[in-house]
Structures are given as structure tokens and as C-alpha cells.
Design an enzyme around this catalytic site. Structure first.
Site, mmCIF file in Angstrom:
data_model
loop_
_atom_site.group_PDB
_atom_site.id
_atom_site.type_symbol
_atom_site.label_atom_id
_atom_site.label_comp_id
_atom_site.label_asym_id
_atom_site.label_seq_id
_atom_site.Cartn_x
_atom_site.Cartn_y
_atom_site.Cartn_z
ATOM 1 N N HIS A 99 44.287 30.019 63.624
ATOM 2 C CA HIS A 99 43.673 30.798 62.524
ATOM 3 C C HIS A 99 43.228 32.172 63.068
ATOM 4 O O HIS A 99 42.056 32.545 62.974
ATOM 5 C CB HIS A 99 42.485 30.040 61.903
ATOM 6 C CG HIS A 99 42.108 30.571 60.543
ATOM 7 N ND1 HIS A 99 41.689 29.765 59.527
ATOM 8 C CD2 HIS A 99 42.076 31.837 60.045
ATOM 9 C CE1 HIS A 99 41.409 30.502 58.460
ATOM 10 N NE2 HIS A 99 41.645 31.771 58.758
ATOM 11 N N ARG B 96 46.170 29.651 53.924
ATOM 12 C CA ARG B 96 45.204 28.589 54.198
ATOM 13 C C ARG B 96 45.979 27.301 54.451
ATOM 14 O O ARG B 96 47.022 27.055 53.823
ATOM 15 C CB ARG B 96 44.271 28.361 53.001
ATOM 16 C CG ARG B 96 43.169 29.378 52.847
ATOM 17 C CD ARG B 96 42.093 29.249 53.935
ATOM 18 N NE ARG B 96 41.030 30.219 53.769
ATOM 19 C CZ ARG B 96 40.979 31.418 54.344
ATOM 20 N NH1 ARG B 96 41.958 31.823 55.140
ATOM 21 N NH2 ARG B 96 39.947 32.217 54.159
HETATM 22 P P1 NDP Z 1 44.741 38.823 47.050
HETATM 23 O O1 NDP Z 1 43.760 38.224 46.115
HETATM 24 O O2 NDP Z 1 44.828 40.296 47.144
HETATM 25 O O3 NDP Z 1 46.210 38.308 46.695
HETATM 26 C C1 NDP Z 1 46.463 36.993 46.337
HETATM 27 C C2 NDP Z 1 47.871 36.902 45.791
HETATM 28 O O4 NDP Z 1 48.150 35.520 45.497
HETATM 29 C C3 NDP Z 1 48.049 37.688 44.474
HETATM 30 O O5 NDP Z 1 49.326 38.264 44.434
HETATM 31 C C4 NDP Z 1 47.941 36.580 43.417
HETATM 32 O O6 NDP Z 1 48.640 36.844 42.212
HETATM 33 C C5 NDP Z 1 48.617 35.432 44.143
HETATM 34 N N1 NDP Z 1 48.219 34.150 43.543
HETATM 35 C C6 NDP Z 1 46.993 33.605 43.440
HETATM 36 N N2 NDP Z 1 47.042 32.436 42.769
HETATM 37 C C7 NDP Z 1 48.326 32.250 42.431
HETATM 38 C C8 NDP Z 1 49.019 31.243 41.723
HETATM 39 N N3 NDP Z 1 48.391 30.182 41.198
HETATM 40 N N4 NDP Z 1 50.346 31.375 41.570
HETATM 41 C C9 NDP Z 1 50.993 32.453 42.055
HETATM 42 N N5 NDP Z 1 50.406 33.453 42.745
HETATM 43 C C10 NDP Z 1 49.090 33.341 42.926
HETATM 44 O O7 NDP Z 1 44.441 38.180 48.476
HETATM 45 P P2 NDP Z 1 44.756 38.786 49.934
HETATM 46 O O8 NDP Z 1 46.155 39.241 49.952
HETATM 47 O O9 NDP Z 1 43.712 39.745 50.332
HETATM 48 O O10 NDP Z 1 44.557 37.478 50.841
HETATM 49 C C11 NDP Z 1 45.351 36.334 50.642
HETATM 50 C C12 NDP Z 1 44.818 35.172 51.456
HETATM 51 O O11 NDP Z 1 45.102 35.344 52.835
HETATM 52 C C13 NDP Z 1 43.310 34.964 51.448
HETATM 53 O O12 NDP Z 1 42.879 34.337 50.260
HETATM 54 C C14 NDP Z 1 43.094 34.092 52.656
HETATM 55 O O13 NDP Z 1 43.190 32.729 52.297
HETATM 56 C C15 NDP Z 1 44.255 34.455 53.557
HETATM 57 N N6 NDP Z 1 43.818 35.119 54.802
HETATM 58 C C16 NDP Z 1 44.081 34.520 55.997
HETATM 59 C C17 NDP Z 1 43.740 35.110 57.171
HETATM 60 C C18 NDP Z 1 44.089 34.517 58.488
HETATM 61 O O14 NDP Z 1 43.613 34.994 59.518
HETATM 62 N N7 NDP Z 1 44.939 33.517 58.527
HETATM 63 C C19 NDP Z 1 43.014 36.394 57.181
HETATM 64 C C20 NDP Z 1 42.801 36.953 55.882
HETATM 65 C C21 NDP Z 1 43.183 36.324 54.730
HETATM 66 P P3 NDP Z 1 48.229 38.107 41.287
HETATM 67 O O15 NDP Z 1 48.712 39.321 42.060
HETATM 68 O O16 NDP Z 1 48.991 37.897 40.043
HETATM 69 O O17 NDP Z 1 46.746 38.065 41.143
HETATM 70 C C1 OXD Z 2 39.941 35.408 55.912
HETATM 71 C C2 OXD Z 2 40.276 34.646 57.117
HETATM 72 O O1 OXD Z 2 39.949 34.857 54.810
HETATM 73 O O2 OXD Z 2 40.027 35.155 58.238
HETATM 74 O O3 OXD Z 2 39.667 36.625 56.041
HETATM 75 O O4 OXD Z 2 40.793 33.549 57.012
#
Ligand code: NDP
Ligand code: OXD
Length: 316
Positions: free
Chosen positions: A279, A231
Site C-alpha cells: 500500500h 483498495r
Molecule cells: P476520484 O473520486 O477522483 O475518482 C473516482 C473515480 O471512480 C471516478 O471516475 C468515479 O466515477 C469512479 N467510480 C466511483 N464509483 C464508481 C462506480 N460505482 N462505477 C464506476 N465508476 C465509479 O478518486 P481518486 O482518483 O482521487 O482516487 C481513487 C482511489 O484511489 C481512492 O478512493 C483510493 O481508494 C485510492 N488511492 C490509493 C492510494 C494508494 O496508495 N494505493 C493512494 C491514493 C488513493 P465518476 O467520475 O463518474 O464520479
Molecule cells: C489514500 C491512500 O487513500 O493512501 O490516499 O490509500
């Protein structure tokens, strides 16, 4: 025996045309397109992307909220959310797109894409030093669904991979770090930093100058690179520009921005060492996501638990 009526859906989408979602969801269920449906007691589910704040709390019989994306910060931006489960997207199709994006951008930085594009524009024939992939460390900040799949693909390409998460996560072949204490060693061991964190109160603005300054400065690429597909509000654009000017950051690939669309006057657009996508790293395609969403609703109505639930305490 009468089959119970299937719950109705409110579709609340801003920022893009909801028609394809509407068409696919309404093949199986009654769908009400916002702004119709406000306060409608017959609505059971909301399917949302950046819903109007306050709209969901006015639905008296809402049972669950479904995010159209993997991220849910757009839902939590509403400070009047009802206390119902929130389901996010976890799907092979979306994961595959993100894997492709991460590998594409990592390989472009690794294989000197920016350097050769500049040379081509000037008809220059000169090869650059090319380190092998196993000498390059890719650090994935956010080692969840998307980060872990990207890690497997990067390992298969021969890169060294580091992962950073909130809690302890392990994966064969990956050096994993977690929490505040793990951040500096993770960054110090990283040449290409890939951001796949969710946007939460704890992560907002985390990718600042001090994080970029801790990346490995004497690695084989001649300087560290940043890829943000999480993000935009995870990073600080002024800090990225400053780090690029100071050459503590060699290049950046940015898919997400503090404000989207990126303003025409942003210096990022014309920066020779910045690669921009709108994005578009992993777009939610209803052709692949609507059916599993409907299947989740069917299962829920059979009494089965919802999957891919968000923890409202941590915001992801
Ligand atoms: P997940 O919830 O599966 O993974 C999130 C990861 O971030 C986990 O490993 C989590 O740790 C870690 N995390 C969260 N908070 C913290 C913190 N404070 N400190 C350290 N690590 C942290 O999410 P996804 O992998 O499915 O998606 C990730 C993000 O990708 C989405 O939230 C979205 O914003 C973005 N996205 C962007 C897209 C785009 O087109 N650009 C498309 C899809 C998603 P833990 O494993 O310990 O819980
Ligand atoms: C998502 C994105 O969160 O597209 O899936 O950003």
C-alpha cells in the site's frame, strides 16, 4: 479589531505514527492528539485516518472532517459519523506518486519484467517478443483525479487508453465507457486493467473472476494483466489466484489487499507472476499535504467554501 481564534484540530490516526502530521499542523493551530479531546467542545476540525468509530460524533462543535488520504472509505467505516462536510486529499504530490506507480507497473508488464526476472535468476539469455505500446490497451477503472492523470502519462508513453467511470467522462485520445452497460465493452478492449476506484457499497468486490474473464484474451501481451492501486476490498484475492492459474490472467501488480498487511500465509507473496507493494503506490506525505489542509481551514474561516468535498450519498 480582534482576530477570531483559529479553530482547533483533533488528530485521530490509527495504523501509523501521527507525529509528523502533529508537528506540521501544530505549527499553525492548536492540535489535540486522540485519545485526548474526546467530547471537547473547542474542537472545530478532525484530521483523520481510520479514526476510532464513534469518536467524531462526540465532538459537539465539529465543523469539518479532513481525510489524510484521497480515499475516504476509512472514514465511512464509522457508522456514527456526524453530519459535517468531509474533505479528501486532491494534491499534485499524491497524484504524481500515483502516476509514477501506474506507469512503472504498466511498463513492467508491457516490457515483460516478470519474464526477464525469472530468466535472470536462471542466467538465461533469450529475448521475448515485444509489441509496441500503441498495440496495448490500458483500461483505467475509476477515471477520476488519479485515473485521468495516469491516462495522460500513459498516452504520452504511446499506449492506447480506455477509461471507465460512473458518469460520462471524456478525454481527448481516450475511449471512455461508463456504468454497468459500459463495463463489458471496456473490459473486452483492455489488456492491462488498472484499478483506481474508490471503495464504496457499489464497488466492493467488483474485481472478481467474471471481470477478469472479460479482459481481452487475444491481445499482444499473451494475456491480460491486472494492477490494483485502489483498495484491496475492490478485488477478490481467491478470484485473482484462480484467474492466474487458469491463465485468463497473465500477471498482477497489487498494492492493496483485502486485509492489510497481507498475511504471511497468502499464496500471493510467492506467486511468480504477482508483484506486491505494501500500500505504497501514493503515500500521503504531510510535508506536502499539511500546508494545503491548513490553508483550507483558513479559507473556510474567511467564509469561503471547502474544496475537494466528498458526496456522502455515493461514498467518495
Ligand atoms: P476520484 O473520486 O477522483 O475518482 C473516482 C473515480 O471512480 C471516478 O471516475 C468515479 O466515477 C469512479 N467510480 C466511483 N464509483 C464508481 C462506480 N460505482 N462505477 C464506476 N465508476 C465509479 O478518486 P481518486 O482518483 O482521487 O482516487 C481513487 C482511489 O484511489 C481512492 O478512493 C483510493 O481508494 C485510492 N488511492 C490509493 C492510494 C494508494 O496508495 N494505493 C493512494 C491514493 C488513493 P465518476 O467520475 O463518474 O464520479
Ligand atoms: C489514500 C491512500 O487513500 O493512501 O490516499 O490509500
Amino acid at each position: 479589531m480582534n482576530t477570531p481564534a483559529r479553530g482547533r484540530i483533533l488528530l485521530s490516526i490509527t495504523g501509523f505514527n501521527p507525529q509528523r502530521w502533529y508537528d506540521l499542523l501544530s505549527k499553525e493551530r492548536d492540535v489535540v492528539l486522540e485519545p485526548a479531546g474526546a467530547e471537547d467542545p473547542s474542537i472545530d476540525y478532525a484530521v483523520v485516518w481510520k479514526q476510532q468509530p464513534g469518536i467524531l460524533s462526540r465532538l459537539p462543535n465539529l465543523k469539518a472532517i479532513f481525510s489524510i488520504g484521497a480515499g475516504v472509505d476509512h472514514i465511512f467505516a464509522d457508522d456514527q459519523l456526524p453530519d459535517v462536510p468531509i474533505v479528501r486529499v486532491v494534491a499534485d504530490n499524491l497524484t504524481q506518486y500515483m502516476c509514477e506507480y501506474v506507469c512503472w507497473r504498466v511498463l513492467d508488464h508491457h516490457r515483460q519484467g516478470a519474464y526477464y526476472r525469472t530468466q535472470q535468476a536462471n542466467k538465461v539469455w533469450r529475448d521475448a517478443h515485444q509489441p509496441p505500446a500503441n498495440e496495448v490497451s490500458v483500461g483505467i477503472m475509476g477515471f477520476g483525479e488519479l485515473g485521468r492523470h495516469a491516462a495522460r502519462a500513459l498516452l504520452a508513453l504511446g499506449f492506447s487508453v480506455n477509461g471507465w467511470s460512473r458518469g460520462v467522462r471524456t478525454m481527448d485520445g481516450v475511449s471512455t465507457f461508463h456504468g454497468e452497460d459500459g463495463l463489458t465493452p471496456f473490459l473486452n478492449a483492455t489488456d492491462i486493467l488498472v484499478i483506481l476506484l474508490p471503495l464504496t457499497a457499489a464497488t466492493q468486490g467488483i474485481v472478481d473472476h467474471s471481470v477478469l474473464a472479460r479482459l481481452r484474451q487475444d491481445g499482444p501481451l499473451g494475456g491480460p494483466c491486472l494492477i490494483n492501486a485502489g483498495r484491496g476490498r475492490l478485488h477478490k484475492e481467491t478470484d485473482i489466484l484462480r484467474a492466474l492459474e487458469e491463465r485468463i490472467l497473465k500477471e498482477a501488480s497489487l498494492d492493496v489487499f483485502e486485509r492489510e498487511p497481507l498475511a504471511p500465509e497468502s499464496p500471493l507473496w510467492n506467486h511468480p507472476r504477482v508483484f506486491i507493494t505494501p500500500h505504497a503506490a501514493a503515500v500521503s506525505d504531510p510535508a506536502h499535504l499539511a500546508a494545503p489542509m491548513l490553508a483550507q481551514m483558513d479559507a473556510f474561516e474567511r467564509g469561503e467554501p471547502l474544496g475537494n468535498l466528498v458526496d456522502p450519498e455515493v461514498g467518495y
